[in-house]
Scaffold this active site. Structure first.
Site, mmCIF file in Angstrom:
data_model
loop_
_atom_site.group_PDB
_atom_site.id
_atom_site.type_symbol
_atom_site.label_atom_id
_atom_site.label_comp_id
_atom_site.label_asym_id
_atom_site.label_seq_id
_atom_site.Cartn_x
_atom_site.Cartn_y
_atom_site.Cartn_z
ATOM 1 N N GLU A 1 48.064 30.595 42.297
ATOM 2 C CA GLU A 1 47.460 31.062 43.539
ATOM 3 C C GLU A 1 47.027 29.891 44.417
ATOM 4 O O GLU A 1 47.246 29.904 45.636
ATOM 5 C CB GLU A 1 46.265 31.964 43.260
ATOM 6 C CG GLU A 1 45.637 32.521 44.524
ATOM 7 C CD GLU A 1 44.621 33.623 44.272
ATOM 8 O OE1 GLU A 1 44.207 34.280 45.248
ATOM 9 O OE2 GLU A 1 44.245 33.844 43.109
ATOM 10 N N HIS B 1 42.507 36.223 44.421
ATOM 11 C CA HIS B 1 42.759 37.152 43.327
ATOM 12 C C HIS B 1 42.069 36.641 42.067
ATOM 13 O O HIS B 1 41.480 37.416 41.330
ATOM 14 C CB HIS B 1 44.261 37.321 43.119
ATOM 15 C CG HIS B 1 44.620 38.358 42.104
ATOM 16 N ND1 HIS B 1 44.257 39.676 42.241
ATOM 17 C CD2 HIS B 1 45.291 38.264 40.926
ATOM 18 C CE1 HIS B 1 44.704 40.363 41.195
ATOM 19 N NE2 HIS B 1 45.327 39.536 40.384
ATOM 20 N N LYS C 1 35.646 38.031 41.148
ATOM 21 C CA LYS C 1 35.833 38.634 39.823
ATOM 22 C C LYS C 1 34.977 37.935 38.771
ATOM 23 O O LYS C 1 34.701 38.502 37.711
ATOM 24 C CB LYS C 1 37.300 38.568 39.401
ATOM 25 C CG LYS C 1 38.225 39.548 40.105
ATOM 26 C CD LYS C 1 39.630 39.477 39.517
ATOM 27 C CE LYS C 1 40.595 40.435 40.212
ATOM 28 N NZ LYS C 1 40.964 39.975 41.571
ATOM 29 N N HIS D 1 37.242 42.410 36.686
ATOM 30 C CA HIS D 1 38.537 42.820 37.219
ATOM 31 C C HIS D 1 38.627 44.340 37.165
ATOM 32 O O HIS D 1 38.729 44.933 36.094
ATOM 33 C CB HIS D 1 39.661 42.185 36.402
ATOM 34 C CG HIS D 1 41.005 42.264 37.051
ATOM 35 N ND1 HIS D 1 41.316 43.187 38.037
ATOM 36 C CD2 HIS D 1 42.143 41.542 36.860
ATOM 37 C CE1 HIS D 1 42.570 43.017 38.419
ATOM 38 N NE2 HIS D 1 43.096 42.037 37.716
ATOM 39 N N CYS E 1 47.421 45.811 39.825
ATOM 40 C CA CYS E 1 46.176 45.243 40.353
ATOM 41 C C CYS E 1 46.172 45.081 41.869
ATOM 42 O O CYS E 1 45.174 44.650 42.439
ATOM 43 C CB CYS E 1 45.895 43.897 39.683
ATOM 44 S SG CYS E 1 45.822 44.011 37.882
ATOM 45 N N PHE F 1 50.773 42.354 38.377
ATOM 46 C CA PHE F 1 51.900 42.406 37.460
ATOM 47 C C PHE F 1 53.044 43.148 38.139
ATOM 48 O O PHE F 1 52.834 44.056 38.948
ATOM 49 C CB PHE F 1 51.516 43.136 36.176
ATOM 50 C CG PHE F 1 50.817 42.262 35.154
ATOM 51 C CD1 PHE F 1 50.512 40.945 35.415
ATOM 52 C CD2 PHE F 1 50.466 42.791 33.920
ATOM 53 C CE1 PHE F 1 49.887 40.149 34.477
ATOM 54 C CE2 PHE F 1 49.830 42.006 32.969
ATOM 55 C CZ PHE F 1 49.535 40.689 33.243
#
Length: 419
Positions: free
Chosen positions: A317, A306, A338, A343, A167, A404
Protein backbone atom coordinates in the site's frame (compact mmCIF):
# COMPACT_ATOMS: atom_id res chain seq x y z
CA UNK A 1 -24.95 14.60 -18.61
CA UNK A 2 -24.70 17.27 -15.93
CA UNK A 3 -22.98 15.96 -12.85
CA UNK A 4 -24.45 17.00 -9.53
CA UNK A 5 -22.39 17.83 -6.48
CA UNK A 6 -22.88 15.33 -3.67
CA UNK A 7 -23.01 16.35 -0.01
CA UNK A 8 -22.49 14.13 3.02
CA UNK A 9 -25.31 15.28 5.29
CA UNK A 10 -25.63 12.41 7.78
CA UNK A 11 -23.23 10.25 9.76
CA UNK A 12 -23.95 7.32 12.04
CA UNK A 13 -21.91 4.61 13.70
CA UNK A 14 -22.15 1.65 16.05
CA UNK A 15 -18.61 1.33 17.34
CA UNK A 16 -16.83 -0.58 20.10
CA UNK A 17 -16.41 2.64 22.05
CA UNK A 18 -20.13 3.22 22.47
CA UNK A 19 -21.60 6.69 22.13
CA UNK A 20 -22.05 8.41 18.80
CA UNK A 21 -19.97 9.75 15.96
CA UNK A 22 -18.20 12.47 17.93
CA UNK A 23 -17.23 10.10 20.72
CA UNK A 24 -15.90 7.64 18.14
CA UNK A 25 -13.69 10.25 16.51
CA UNK A 26 -12.51 11.54 19.88
CA UNK A 27 -11.25 8.08 20.80
CA UNK A 28 -9.47 7.76 17.47
CA UNK A 29 -7.76 11.14 17.82
CA UNK A 30 -6.55 10.12 21.27
CA UNK A 31 -5.13 6.87 19.88
CA UNK A 32 -7.26 4.67 22.15
CA UNK A 33 -7.45 1.03 21.15
CA UNK A 34 -10.76 -0.85 21.45
CA UNK A 35 -9.04 -4.22 21.02
CA UNK A 36 -9.54 -6.65 23.90
CA UNK A 37 -8.69 -10.28 24.54
CA UNK A 38 -11.50 -12.64 23.61
CA UNK A 39 -12.00 -16.00 25.33
CA UNK A 40 -15.22 -17.85 24.44
CA UNK A 41 -16.84 -20.92 25.94
CA UNK A 42 -17.18 -22.82 22.67
CA UNK A 43 -16.86 -26.59 22.84
CA UNK A 44 -14.57 -28.40 22.32
CA UNK A 45 -12.15 -25.55 21.45
CA UNK A 46 -12.88 -21.97 22.54
CA UNK A 47 -11.89 -18.95 20.52
CA UNK A 48 -8.90 -17.26 22.10
CA UNK A 49 -7.57 -14.15 20.34
CA UNK A 50 -7.56 -10.33 20.34
CA UNK A 51 -10.91 -9.08 19.07
CA UNK A 52 -13.09 -5.96 18.89
CA UNK A 53 -16.72 -6.17 19.97
CA UNK A 54 -19.50 -3.63 20.49
CA UNK A 55 -20.37 -4.79 23.99
CA UNK A 56 -22.44 -1.73 24.93
CA UNK A 57 -24.75 -2.02 21.93
CA UNK A 58 -28.30 -3.11 22.78
CA UNK A 59 -30.29 -3.92 19.61
CA UNK A 60 -33.67 -3.91 21.38
CA UNK A 61 -33.00 -0.48 22.87
CA UNK A 62 -31.73 0.92 19.57
CA UNK A 63 -34.36 -0.57 17.27
CA UNK A 64 -37.23 -1.76 19.45
CA UNK A 65 -37.87 -5.42 20.20
CA UNK A 66 -40.26 -6.17 17.29
CA UNK A 67 -37.87 -4.88 14.62
CA UNK A 68 -34.75 -6.26 16.31
CA UNK A 69 -36.41 -9.67 16.54
CA UNK A 70 -36.53 -9.89 12.74
CA UNK A 71 -32.77 -9.38 12.34
CA UNK A 72 -29.45 -10.91 13.28
CA UNK A 73 -26.44 -8.96 14.46
CA UNK A 74 -25.03 -7.58 11.21
CA UNK A 75 -28.44 -6.06 10.48
CA UNK A 76 -28.78 -4.76 14.03
CA UNK A 77 -25.46 -2.95 13.66
CA UNK A 78 -26.20 -1.61 10.20
CA UNK A 79 -29.77 -0.45 10.68
CA UNK A 80 -28.93 1.24 13.99
CA UNK A 81 -26.02 3.12 12.40
CA UNK A 82 -28.20 4.12 9.47
CA UNK A 83 -31.03 5.35 11.70
CA UNK A 84 -28.50 7.56 13.51
CA UNK A 85 -27.17 8.92 10.21
CA UNK A 86 -30.72 9.62 9.03
CA UNK A 87 -31.48 11.54 12.22
CA UNK A 88 -28.17 13.39 11.95
CA UNK A 89 -29.18 14.47 8.44
CA UNK A 90 -32.37 15.96 9.86
CA UNK A 91 -34.64 13.63 7.91
CA UNK A 92 -37.87 12.08 9.16
CA UNK A 93 -38.26 8.30 9.25
CA UNK A 94 -41.38 8.45 7.06
CA UNK A 95 -42.35 11.16 4.64
CA UNK A 96 -45.75 12.85 4.62
CA UNK A 97 -45.37 12.75 0.84
CA UNK A 98 -44.05 9.28 -0.09
CA UNK A 99 -43.85 10.20 -3.78
CA UNK A 100 -40.97 12.54 -2.97
CA UNK A 101 -38.85 9.54 -1.98
CA UNK A 102 -39.52 7.40 -5.04
CA UNK A 103 -35.92 7.84 -6.27
CA UNK A 104 -34.28 7.78 -2.83
CA UNK A 105 -31.85 4.87 -2.60
CA UNK A 106 -30.19 2.48 -0.16
CA UNK A 107 -26.87 0.89 -1.13
CA UNK A 108 -25.20 -1.26 1.54
CA UNK A 109 -21.99 -3.25 1.91
CA UNK A 110 -21.27 -6.44 3.83
CA UNK A 111 -18.80 -9.27 3.44
CA UNK A 112 -20.44 -11.84 5.70
CA UNK A 113 -24.09 -10.79 5.69
CA UNK A 114 -26.26 -12.81 8.05
CA UNK A 115 -23.76 -15.59 8.58
CA UNK A 116 -24.55 -15.75 12.31
CA UNK A 117 -28.12 -16.80 11.53
CA UNK A 118 -26.83 -19.84 9.68
CA UNK A 119 -24.14 -20.60 12.25
CA UNK A 120 -26.83 -20.60 14.94
CA UNK A 121 -28.78 -23.05 12.80
CA UNK A 122 -25.82 -25.42 12.56
CA UNK A 123 -25.30 -25.27 16.30
CA UNK A 124 -28.99 -25.85 17.05
CA UNK A 125 -29.12 -28.91 14.81
CA UNK A 126 -25.73 -30.49 15.38
CA UNK A 127 -25.09 -29.59 19.01
CA UNK A 128 -28.56 -29.14 20.49
CA UNK A 129 -30.48 -31.78 18.54
CA UNK A 130 -33.08 -29.49 16.97
CA UNK A 131 -34.77 -30.79 13.84
CA UNK A 132 -36.29 -27.53 12.58
CA UNK A 133 -35.01 -23.97 12.35
CA UNK A 134 -36.82 -20.70 12.76
CA UNK A 135 -38.73 -19.69 9.61
CA UNK A 136 -37.04 -16.29 10.00
CA UNK A 137 -33.62 -17.83 9.32
CA UNK A 138 -33.68 -17.03 5.61
CA UNK A 139 -34.63 -13.36 5.93
CA UNK A 140 -32.24 -12.92 8.85
CA UNK A 141 -29.40 -14.51 6.91
CA UNK A 142 -29.78 -12.79 3.55
CA UNK A 143 -27.03 -10.36 2.64
CA UNK A 144 -29.52 -7.68 1.56
CA UNK A 145 -31.29 -7.63 4.93
CA UNK A 146 -30.01 -4.18 5.91
CA UNK A 147 -30.94 -2.38 2.72
CA UNK A 148 -34.31 -4.17 2.66
CA UNK A 149 -35.19 -3.10 6.20
CA UNK A 150 -33.94 0.45 5.63
CA UNK A 151 -35.90 0.90 2.43
CA UNK A 152 -39.05 -0.22 4.24
CA UNK A 153 -38.47 1.70 7.46
CA UNK A 154 -37.47 4.93 5.72
CA UNK A 155 -39.91 4.70 2.82
CA UNK A 156 -37.23 4.67 0.14
CA UNK A 157 -38.67 3.80 -3.25
CA UNK A 158 -35.50 3.86 -5.32
CA UNK A 159 -32.62 1.44 -5.74
CA UNK A 160 -32.17 -0.99 -2.83
CA UNK A 161 -29.18 -3.32 -3.06
CA UNK A 162 -26.12 -4.71 -1.30
CA UNK A 163 -22.52 -5.21 -2.42
CA UNK A 164 -20.26 -8.03 -1.28
CA UNK A 165 -16.65 -7.43 -2.32
CA UNK A 166 -14.75 -8.85 0.66
CA UNK A 167 -13.02 -6.05 2.60
CA UNK A 168 -13.91 -3.44 -0.02
CA UNK A 169 -17.66 -4.11 0.22
CA UNK A 170 -18.82 -0.89 1.86
CA UNK A 171 -16.35 1.31 0.00
CA UNK A 172 -17.82 -0.02 -3.24
CA UNK A 173 -21.33 0.52 -1.84
CA UNK A 174 -20.56 4.15 -0.95
CA UNK A 175 -18.91 4.72 -4.31
CA UNK A 176 -21.85 3.31 -6.23
CA UNK A 177 -24.31 5.31 -4.13
CA UNK A 178 -22.26 8.43 -4.85
CA UNK A 179 -22.50 7.77 -8.58
CA UNK A 180 -26.28 7.38 -8.38
CA UNK A 181 -26.70 10.75 -6.67
CA UNK A 182 -24.13 12.51 -8.85
CA UNK A 183 -25.76 11.22 -12.04
CA UNK A 184 -29.24 12.28 -10.95
CA UNK A 185 -30.65 8.79 -10.44
CA UNK A 186 -31.22 9.45 -6.72
CA UNK A 187 -31.79 12.64 -4.76
CA UNK A 188 -30.75 11.02 -1.45
CA UNK A 189 -28.99 7.75 -0.67
CA UNK A 190 -28.31 6.04 2.64
CA UNK A 191 -25.16 3.96 2.34
CA UNK A 192 -22.46 2.28 4.42
CA UNK A 193 -21.73 -1.16 5.73
CA UNK A 194 -21.93 -3.58 8.63
CA UNK A 195 -20.49 -6.95 9.58
CA UNK A 196 -20.68 -9.15 12.65
CA UNK A 197 -17.42 -11.07 12.53
CA UNK A 198 -17.72 -13.05 15.75
CA UNK A 199 -18.68 -16.26 13.98
CA UNK A 200 -16.72 -19.31 15.07
CA UNK A 201 -16.07 -20.50 11.53
CA UNK A 202 -14.99 -17.05 10.36
CA UNK A 203 -12.56 -16.53 13.22
CA UNK A 204 -11.05 -19.98 12.75
CA UNK A 205 -10.76 -19.46 8.99
CA UNK A 206 -8.77 -16.25 9.41
CA UNK A 207 -6.68 -17.91 12.10
CA UNK A 208 -5.92 -20.78 9.73
CA UNK A 209 -4.49 -18.31 7.20
CA UNK A 210 -2.06 -17.14 9.90
CA UNK A 211 -3.22 -13.57 9.46
CA UNK A 212 -4.68 -12.98 12.94
CA UNK A 213 -2.48 -11.14 15.42
CA UNK A 214 -1.62 -13.01 18.62
CA UNK A 215 -2.10 -11.53 22.09
CA UNK A 216 -3.23 -12.07 25.64
CA UNK A 217 -5.05 -10.07 28.30
CA UNK A 218 -2.05 -7.79 28.79
CA UNK A 219 -1.01 -7.30 25.15
CA UNK A 220 -4.26 -7.52 23.20
CA UNK A 221 -4.87 -3.74 23.12
CA UNK A 222 -1.80 -3.24 20.92
CA UNK A 223 -2.06 -6.43 18.88
CA UNK A 224 -2.85 -4.59 15.63
CA UNK A 225 0.21 -2.59 14.53
CA UNK A 226 -0.04 -1.47 10.89
CA UNK A 227 3.24 -0.44 9.25
CA UNK A 228 5.26 -1.59 12.31
CA UNK A 229 8.34 -3.74 11.88
CA UNK A 230 6.97 -6.16 14.47
CA UNK A 231 3.42 -6.30 13.09
CA UNK A 232 1.92 -9.76 13.37
CA UNK A 233 -1.46 -9.61 11.69
CA UNK A 234 -4.94 -8.16 11.79
CA UNK A 235 -7.56 -8.07 14.53
CA UNK A 236 -11.17 -8.81 13.60
CA UNK A 237 -13.87 -6.41 14.72
CA UNK A 238 -17.59 -5.81 14.38
CA UNK A 239 -19.65 -2.68 13.83
CA UNK A 240 -21.60 -0.58 11.40
CA UNK A 241 -21.27 2.87 9.87
CA UNK A 242 -23.56 4.88 7.61
CA UNK A 243 -23.48 8.04 5.52
CA UNK A 244 -26.33 10.01 4.00
CA UNK A 245 -25.37 11.25 0.54
CA UNK A 246 -27.51 13.99 -0.93
CA UNK A 247 -27.80 16.15 -4.00
CA UNK A 248 -25.98 19.32 -2.96
CA UNK A 249 -28.69 21.74 -4.07
CA UNK A 250 -31.36 19.65 -2.31
CA UNK A 251 -29.31 19.71 0.90
CA UNK A 252 -28.73 23.46 0.74
CA UNK A 253 -32.39 24.15 -0.02
CA UNK A 254 -33.55 22.37 3.11
CA UNK A 255 -30.81 23.91 5.29
CA UNK A 256 -28.99 20.64 6.00
CA UNK A 257 -25.64 20.56 7.74
CA UNK A 258 -22.99 19.41 5.26
CA UNK A 259 -20.15 17.45 6.85
CA UNK A 260 -18.11 17.14 3.66
CA UNK A 261 -18.43 16.68 -0.09
CA UNK A 262 -17.78 13.33 -1.75
CA UNK A 263 -16.15 14.03 -5.10
CA UNK A 264 -14.49 10.88 -6.42
CA UNK A 265 -14.53 7.11 -6.56
CA UNK A 266 -11.99 4.82 -8.17
CA UNK A 267 -11.99 1.04 -8.50
CA UNK A 268 -9.69 -1.52 -10.08
CA UNK A 269 -8.65 -5.16 -9.94
CA UNK A 270 -5.11 -6.45 -9.51
CA UNK A 271 -6.10 -9.31 -11.86
CA UNK A 272 -3.19 -11.37 -10.62
CA UNK A 273 -3.76 -13.22 -7.32
CA UNK A 274 -6.57 -13.97 -4.89
CA UNK A 275 -4.76 -12.87 -1.74
CA UNK A 276 -1.46 -11.23 -2.73
CA UNK A 277 -1.92 -7.47 -3.29
CA UNK A 278 -0.18 -5.55 -6.07
CA UNK A 279 0.86 -1.90 -6.01
CA UNK A 280 0.02 -1.35 -9.68
CA UNK A 281 -3.62 -2.33 -9.20
CA UNK A 282 -3.96 -0.15 -6.11
CA UNK A 283 -2.32 2.74 -7.94
CA UNK A 284 -4.92 2.54 -10.70
CA UNK A 285 -7.73 2.85 -8.15
CA UNK A 286 -6.00 5.79 -6.44
CA UNK A 287 -5.44 7.62 -9.73
CA UNK A 288 -9.02 6.93 -10.80
CA UNK A 289 -10.39 8.45 -7.58
CA UNK A 290 -8.24 11.55 -7.97
CA UNK A 291 -9.22 11.98 -11.61
CA UNK A 292 -12.90 11.40 -10.86
CA UNK A 293 -12.77 14.09 -8.20
CA UNK A 294 -10.77 16.56 -10.26
CA UNK A 295 -8.03 16.45 -7.62
CA UNK A 296 -4.26 16.64 -7.89
CA UNK A 297 -1.79 14.88 -5.64
CA UNK A 298 -1.02 18.16 -3.88
CA UNK A 299 -4.70 18.61 -2.96
CA UNK A 300 -4.69 15.56 -0.67
CA UNK A 301 -4.00 16.32 2.98
CA UNK A 302 -4.77 12.90 4.47
CA UNK A 303 -5.11 9.25 3.48
CA UNK A 304 -6.95 6.78 5.68
CA UNK A 305 -5.01 3.67 4.71
CA UNK A 306 -6.35 0.15 4.34
CA UNK A 307 -3.46 -0.76 6.67
CA UNK A 308 -4.36 -4.20 8.03
CA UNK A 309 -1.02 -4.91 9.77
CA UNK A 310 -0.25 -7.90 7.55
CA UNK A 311 3.38 -8.49 6.65
CA UNK A 312 2.74 -8.40 2.91
CA UNK A 313 -0.08 -5.88 2.59
CA UNK A 314 1.26 -2.79 4.35
CA UNK A 315 4.42 -2.22 2.26
CA UNK A 316 2.46 -2.74 -0.96
CA UNK A 317 0.00 0.00 0.00
CA UNK A 318 2.82 2.42 0.81
CA UNK A 319 4.46 1.54 -2.51
CA UNK A 320 1.22 2.37 -4.33
CA UNK A 321 0.97 5.72 -2.54
CA UNK A 322 4.54 6.53 -3.49
CA UNK A 323 3.83 5.63 -7.12
CA UNK A 324 0.82 7.92 -7.29
CA UNK A 325 1.97 10.84 -5.15
CA UNK A 326 5.61 10.99 -6.20
CA UNK A 327 7.54 13.77 -4.47
CA UNK A 328 4.42 14.73 -2.48
CA UNK A 329 4.32 11.29 -0.80
CA UNK A 330 6.89 12.25 1.83
CA UNK A 331 4.57 15.07 2.97
CA UNK A 332 1.37 12.99 2.72
CA UNK A 333 -0.17 12.24 6.15
CA UNK A 334 -1.20 8.59 6.31
CA UNK A 335 -2.74 6.58 9.14
CA UNK A 336 -4.46 3.25 9.65
CA UNK A 337 -7.32 3.45 12.13
CA UNK A 338 -7.72 -0.35 12.11
CA UNK A 339 -5.00 -0.21 14.76
CA UNK A 340 -7.76 0.96 17.12
CA UNK A 341 -11.16 -0.24 15.86
CA UNK A 342 -10.00 -3.46 14.25
CA UNK A 343 -10.80 -4.88 10.83
CA UNK A 344 -14.56 -4.86 10.26
CA UNK A 345 -14.22 -6.80 6.98
CA UNK A 346 -17.12 -5.62 4.77
CA UNK A 347 -17.81 -2.68 7.09
CA UNK A 348 -14.19 -1.53 7.20
CA UNK A 349 -14.54 0.90 4.33
CA UNK A 350 -17.64 2.50 5.85
CA UNK A 351 -16.18 3.15 9.28
CA UNK A 352 -12.97 4.43 7.69
CA UNK A 353 -14.87 6.66 5.24
CA UNK A 354 -16.71 8.07 8.23
CA UNK A 355 -13.38 8.72 9.99
CA UNK A 356 -12.11 10.43 6.83
CA UNK A 357 -15.15 12.71 6.62
CA UNK A 358 -14.71 13.61 10.28
CA UNK A 359 -11.05 14.39 9.66
CA UNK A 360 -12.09 16.90 7.03
CA UNK A 361 -14.90 18.35 9.14
CA UNK A 362 -12.73 18.71 12.24
CA UNK A 363 -9.48 19.46 10.38
CA UNK A 364 -7.83 16.77 12.49
CA UNK A 365 -6.03 13.51 11.70
CA UNK A 366 -6.19 10.33 13.81
CA UNK A 367 -2.98 8.36 14.27
CA UNK A 368 -1.85 4.84 13.58
CA UNK A 369 -1.70 3.58 17.15
CA UNK A 370 1.32 1.70 18.49
CA UNK A 371 3.57 2.79 15.59
CA UNK A 372 5.99 5.26 17.13
CA UNK A 373 9.46 3.73 17.33
CA UNK A 374 8.38 0.64 15.38
CA UNK A 375 8.12 1.81 11.76
CA UNK A 376 9.15 -0.84 9.26
CA UNK A 377 11.77 0.56 6.83
CA UNK A 378 9.77 -1.16 4.06
CA UNK A 379 6.85 1.16 4.91
CA UNK A 380 8.81 4.41 4.85
CA UNK A 381 8.18 7.12 2.28
CA UNK A 382 4.98 8.77 3.55
CA UNK A 383 4.22 11.00 6.53
CA UNK A 384 3.05 8.43 9.08
CA UNK A 385 0.86 9.94 11.80
CA UNK A 386 2.10 8.72 15.19
CA UNK A 387 -0.13 10.96 17.33
CA UNK A 388 -3.42 12.70 16.63
CA UNK A 389 -3.06 16.05 14.89
CA UNK A 390 -5.60 18.81 15.43
CA UNK A 391 -6.04 22.14 13.71
CA UNK A 392 -4.32 21.09 10.49
CA UNK A 393 -5.56 22.39 7.12
CA UNK A 394 -7.00 19.53 5.06
CA UNK A 395 -8.53 20.38 1.70
CA UNK A 396 -9.25 16.84 0.54
CA UNK A 397 -8.70 13.26 1.72
CA UNK A 398 -8.81 9.67 0.49
CA UNK A 399 -10.09 6.46 2.07
CA UNK A 400 -8.54 3.22 0.77
CA UNK A 401 -9.94 -0.32 0.71
CA UNK A 402 -7.96 -3.15 -0.87
CA UNK A 403 -9.63 -6.54 -0.72
CA UNK A 404 -8.92 -10.21 -1.29
CA UNK A 405 -9.61 -11.06 -4.89
CA UNK A 406 -7.55 -8.04 -5.89
CA UNK A 407 -10.57 -5.71 -5.66
CA UNK A 408 -9.47 -2.14 -4.95
CA UNK A 409 -11.71 0.83 -4.14
CA UNK A 410 -10.84 4.40 -3.14
CA UNK A 411 -13.13 7.27 -2.10
CA UNK A 412 -12.21 10.94 -2.40
CA UNK A 413 -13.73 13.60 -0.16
CA UNK A 414 -13.38 17.39 -0.04
CA UNK A 415 -13.88 19.66 2.94
CA UNK A 416 -17.20 21.51 2.90
CA UNK A 417 -16.97 25.30 2.50
CA UNK A 418 -17.05 27.18 5.79
CA UNK A 419 -20.37 28.87 6.47
Amino acid sequence: MTRRRVAVTGLGVVSPYGGGVDAFFGHLLAGRSAVRYLQTEDRPRPLSMPFVTCDAFDPAAALGKPLAGMMERFAHLGVAAAFDAWQDAGLERQSAEPALREDWACVWGTALGGILAFEKGYRDMWQNGRERLSPLSVIMGMNNAVNAHLSIQLGLGGLSMSHTVACASSTVAIGEAFRRVRDGDATVAITGGSDATLAYGVAKAWEAMRLVAPGNTETAHMACRPFAADRAGLVLGEGGAALVLEDWDHAVARGARIHAEIVGYGASCDRSHLVRPEADGQSRALRAALADGGLSADDIGYVNAHGTATVEGDPVEVSALRQVFGAHAARLPVSATKSMHGHLLGAAGAIEALATVLSLREQSIPPTAHLRGRLDPACEGVDHVFEGRQGVPIKAALSNSFAFGGSNAVLAFRAAPAH
